[in-house]
Design an enzyme around this catalytic site. Structure first.
Site, PDB file in Angstrom:
ATOM      1  N   LYS A 148      -7.427 -29.547  -6.916  1.00 14.01           N
ATOM      2  CA  LYS A 148      -7.676 -31.002  -6.874  1.00 14.01           C
ATOM      3  C   LYS A 148      -7.857 -31.537  -8.284  1.00 14.01           C
ATOM      4  O   LYS A 148      -8.517 -32.556  -8.513  1.00 14.01           O
ATOM      5  CB  LYS A 148      -8.914 -31.323  -6.018  1.00 14.01           C
ATOM      6  CG  LYS A 148      -8.746 -30.956  -4.545  1.00 14.01           C
ATOM      7  CD  LYS A 148      -7.758 -31.888  -3.848  1.00 14.01           C
ATOM      8  CE  LYS A 148      -7.579 -31.499  -2.381  1.00 14.01           C
ATOM      9  NZ  LYS A 148      -6.461 -32.232  -1.738  1.00 14.01           N
TER      10      LYS A 148
ATOM     11  N   GLY B  17     -13.680 -40.728 -14.035  1.00 15.65           N
ATOM     12  CA  GLY B  17     -14.960 -40.036 -14.164  1.00 15.65           C
ATOM     13  C   GLY B  17     -14.889 -38.810 -15.067  1.00 15.65           C
ATOM     14  O   GLY B  17     -15.919 -38.358 -15.574  1.00 15.65           O
TER      15      GLY B  17
ATOM     16  N   GLU C 119     -15.613 -40.244 -18.281  1.00 15.08           N
ATOM     17  CA  GLU C 119     -17.045 -40.582 -18.291  1.00 15.08           C
ATOM     18  C   GLU C 119     -17.890 -39.329 -18.548  1.00 15.08           C
ATOM     19  O   GLU C 119     -18.872 -39.369 -19.296  1.00 15.08           O
ATOM     20  CB  GLU C 119     -17.446 -41.222 -16.962  1.00 15.08           C
ATOM     21  CG  GLU C 119     -16.775 -42.566 -16.730  1.00 15.08           C
ATOM     22  CD  GLU C 119     -17.293 -43.269 -15.491  1.00 15.08           C
ATOM     23  OE1 GLU C 119     -18.192 -44.101 -15.629  1.00 15.08           O
ATOM     24  OE2 GLU C 119     -16.798 -42.969 -14.380  1.00 15.08           O
TER      25      GLU C 119
ATOM     26  N   GLU D 250      -9.493 -46.510 -12.749  1.00 13.01           N
ATOM     27  CA  GLU D 250     -10.342 -47.326 -11.874  1.00 13.01           C
ATOM     28  C   GLU D 250      -9.724 -48.712 -11.677  1.00 13.01           C
ATOM     29  O   GLU D 250      -9.770 -49.264 -10.580  1.00 13.01           O
ATOM     30  CB  GLU D 250     -11.745 -47.497 -12.498  1.00 13.01           C
ATOM     31  CG  GLU D 250     -12.627 -46.272 -12.445  1.00 13.01           C
ATOM     32  CD  GLU D 250     -12.456 -45.342 -13.642  1.00 13.01           C
ATOM     33  OE1 GLU D 250     -11.431 -45.451 -14.354  1.00 13.01           O
ATOM     34  OE2 GLU D 250     -13.341 -44.507 -13.850  1.00 13.01           O
TER      35      GLU D 250
ATOM     36  N   GLY E 179     -18.276 -45.888 -12.841  1.00 11.35           N
ATOM     37  CA  GLY E 179     -19.543 -45.756 -12.118  1.00 11.35           C
ATOM     38  C   GLY E 179     -20.403 -44.619 -12.639  1.00 11.35           C
ATOM     39  O   GLY E 179     -21.518 -44.410 -12.173  1.00 11.35           O
TER      40      GLY E 179
HETATM   41  C1  1HE Z   1      -7.262 -35.782  -6.252  1.00  9.94           C
HETATM   42  C2  1HE Z   1      -7.641 -36.509  -7.407  1.00  9.94           C
HETATM   43  C3  1HE Z   1      -8.802 -37.310  -7.321  1.00  9.94           C
HETATM   44  C4  1HE Z   1      -5.868 -35.391  -7.856  1.00  9.94           C
HETATM   45  N1  1HE Z   1      -9.453 -37.343  -6.144  1.00  9.94           N
HETATM   46  N2  1HE Z   1      -7.965 -35.839  -5.119  1.00  9.94           N
HETATM   47  N3  1HE Z   1      -8.905 -40.636 -10.573  1.00  9.94           N
HETATM   48  C5  1HE Z   1      -7.614 -40.985 -10.521  1.00  9.94           C
HETATM   49  O1  1HE Z   1      -7.242 -42.041 -10.090  1.00  9.94           O
HETATM   50  C6  1HE Z   1      -6.655 -39.911 -10.971  1.00  9.94           C
HETATM   51  C7  1HE Z   1      -5.816 -39.459  -9.783  1.00  9.94           C
HETATM   52  N4  1HE Z   1      -5.030 -38.261 -10.114  1.00  9.94           N
HETATM   53  C8  1HE Z   1      -3.861 -38.309 -10.769  1.00  9.94           C
HETATM   54  O2  1HE Z   1      -3.430 -39.330 -11.288  1.00  9.94           O
HETATM   55  C9  1HE Z   1      -3.105 -37.032 -10.871  1.00  9.94           C
HETATM   56  O3  1HE Z   1      -3.540 -36.177  -9.805  1.00  9.94           O
HETATM   57  C10 1HE Z   1      -3.292 -36.271 -12.222  1.00  9.94           C
HETATM   58  C11 1HE Z   1      -2.583 -37.039 -13.349  1.00  9.94           C
HETATM   59  C12 1HE Z   1      -4.754 -36.081 -12.575  1.00  9.94           C
HETATM   60  C13 1HE Z   1      -2.655 -34.852 -12.098  1.00  9.94           C
HETATM   61  O4  1HE Z   1      -1.328 -34.961 -11.624  1.00  9.94           O
HETATM   62  P1  1HE Z   1      -0.648 -33.675 -10.983  1.00  9.94           P
HETATM   63  O5  1HE Z   1       0.801 -34.033 -10.730  1.00  9.94           O
HETATM   64  O6  1HE Z   1      -0.923 -32.472 -11.808  1.00  9.94           O
HETATM   65  O7  1HE Z   1      -1.403 -33.411  -9.582  1.00  9.94           O
HETATM   66  P2  1HE Z   1      -1.264 -34.178  -8.193  1.00  9.94           P
HETATM   67  O8  1HE Z   1      -0.072 -33.624  -7.437  1.00  9.94           O
HETATM   68  O9  1HE Z   1      -1.289 -35.647  -8.336  1.00  9.94           O
HETATM   69  O10 1HE Z   1      -2.607 -33.778  -7.454  1.00  9.94           O
HETATM   70  C14 1HE Z   1      -2.824 -32.453  -6.953  1.00  9.94           C
HETATM   71  C15 1HE Z   1      -3.828 -32.583  -5.828  1.00  9.94           C
HETATM   72  O11 1HE Z   1      -5.061 -33.053  -6.349  1.00  9.94           O
HETATM   73  C16 1HE Z   1      -3.399 -33.598  -4.787  1.00  9.94           C
HETATM   74  O12 1HE Z   1      -3.905 -33.174  -3.520  1.00  9.94           O
HETATM   75  P3  1HE Z   1      -2.973 -32.360  -2.467  1.00  9.94           P
HETATM   76  O13 1HE Z   1      -3.873 -32.104  -1.308  1.00  9.94           O
HETATM   77  O14 1HE Z   1      -1.825 -33.295  -2.179  1.00  9.94           O
HETATM   78  O15 1HE Z   1      -2.514 -31.121  -3.190  1.00  9.94           O
HETATM   79  C17 1HE Z   1      -4.145 -34.854  -5.197  1.00  9.94           C
HETATM   80  O16 1HE Z   1      -4.353 -35.748  -4.129  1.00  9.94           O
HETATM   81  C18 1HE Z   1      -5.453 -34.247  -5.664  1.00  9.94           C
HETATM   82  N5  1HE Z   1      -6.164 -35.113  -6.587  1.00  9.94           N
HETATM   83  N6  1HE Z   1      -6.755 -36.254  -8.372  1.00  9.94           N
HETATM   84  C19 1HE Z   1      -9.045 -36.622  -5.094  1.00  9.94           C
HETATM   85  N7  1HE Z   1      -9.246 -38.020  -8.349  1.00  9.94           N
HETATM   86  C20 1HE Z   1     -18.135 -42.454 -10.836  1.00  9.94           C
HETATM   87  S1  1HE Z   1     -16.892 -43.457 -10.730  1.00  9.94           S
HETATM   88  C21 1HE Z   1     -15.515 -42.705 -11.332  1.00  9.94           C
HETATM   89  C22 1HE Z   1     -14.302 -43.483 -10.915  1.00  9.94           C
HETATM   90  C23 1HE Z   1     -13.052 -42.675 -11.079  1.00  9.94           C
HETATM   91  O17 1HE Z   1     -13.033 -41.576 -11.556  1.00  9.94           O
HETATM   92  S2  1HE Z   1     -11.654 -43.457 -10.537  1.00  9.94           S
HETATM   93  C24 1HE Z   1     -10.355 -42.458 -11.071  1.00  9.94           C
HETATM   94  C25 1HE Z   1      -9.994 -41.423 -10.070  1.00  9.94           C
END
Ligand code: 1HE
Length: 263
Positions: free
Chosen positions: A28, A113, A116, A136, A144
């Protein structure tokens, strides 16, 4: 080298005076769930006095994909959401204002995060593969985990606004130039450098370490008059410790290392 496991998704091993915490949820992309956030605090607050520095890094191709978005995918609950954010605040405060300095090794995604979390560490070492983003803005949410307090202090409010409004991603080079990290190294060189730096930091005197972690950031934010007073009190406290006297005497007796030139 002893191994403890504070919670699923984190692993800890100890190397001399340095504890290494690894975000270990690569499937993840090391997205942080509530248990991992609480586990970070539990780990850093539970280390025995022999641990004098911490290194945090991520397993797999990324440091951290931020908040586990699965946790915000339920029925909206305002009170629970506030508590969730406060939980991140408490945990990251424990990192930033704990007993020991924390070094982070940043590679691949350092986003949301994850950025963060990195901002709550004292020394950030980015590898060239690192990229920094605040998605975000795109997800309809907001920082957050204390990021709106810490990240503008590193890179400035206008750049944070740009990243959140437009989804702009910073390369490792851009992040370094903006002040998001103190070091930029080749891929794979981050952890060895973090260990080397953490071992050096582990060797500083207790009162100096306390002053650097607790007094310095507060002095830097304080009204200058209060800052000068606090500095004088902190400096005199550190200077009159037996450890300081010994270290100064060692230098005068030519038994301590000199300051070296860079490179
Ligand atoms: C996740 C998450 C996650 C990946 N929560 N499951 N963060 C984001 O908006 C970033 C979201 N993630 C991405 O943009 C990409 O996953 C990455 C650039 C980080 C990596 O890409 P990649 O191609 O290596 O991986 P992927 O195929 O996108 O993800 C692999 C798996 O991880 C996939 O799940 P699967 O069951 O389909 O294999 C994704 O859904 C999972 N995954 N990132 C849950 N963040 C206190 S407040 C803080 C506020 C925030 O942090 S908001 C930003 C959240």
């Amino acid at each position: 080298m002893s191994v403890q496991s504070p919670t699923a998704g984190l692993s800890v091993h100890v190397d001399g005076a340095v504890a290494v915490i690894r975000l270990s949820r690569p499937a993840k992309r090391n997205a942080l769930n509530e248990a991992m956030v609480a586990g970070l605090s539990k780990a850093v607050t539970g280390f025995p006095p022999a641990i004098r520095a911490v290194v945090i890094h991520g397993e797999g191709d990324h440091f951290c994909a931020g908040l586990d978005l699965g946790e915000v995918d339920g029925e909206p609950d305002l009170a629970a959401a506030i508590q969730h954010s406060l939980g991140w605040h408490r945990s990251f405060q424990d990192l930033q204002y704990g007993r020991v300095p924390v070094f982070s090794v940043l590679h691949g995604a350092v986003v949301g995060g994850g950025f963060e979390l990195a901002a709550a560490t004292h020394v950030r070492i980015a590898e060239r593969s690192a990229f920094f983003a605040l998605p975000e803005g795109q997800r309809g949410i907001f920082l957050g985990g204390g990021g709106s307090v810490r990240i503008p202090r590193l890179i400035g409010t206008p750049l944070v606004q740009d990243m959140m409004l437009t989804g702009r991603t910073l390369s490792a080079e851009e992040a370094r130039a903006a002040g998001a990290c103190q070091y930029l190294v080749d891929d794979g060189a981050g952890l060895p450098l973090a260990m080397e730096l953490a071992r050096k930091a582990a060797g500083i005197a207790d009162m100096t370490r306390f002053a650097v972690i607790h007094a310095l950031p507060r002095i830097a934010e304080a009204d200058p008059h209060i800052g000068y007073l606090t500095e004088a009190l902190m400096a005199s406290t550190a200077q009159t410790m037996p450890e300081a006297k010994e270290r100064v005497r060692d230098f005068l007796a030519k038994k301590a290392a000199k300051v070296t030139r860079p490179g």
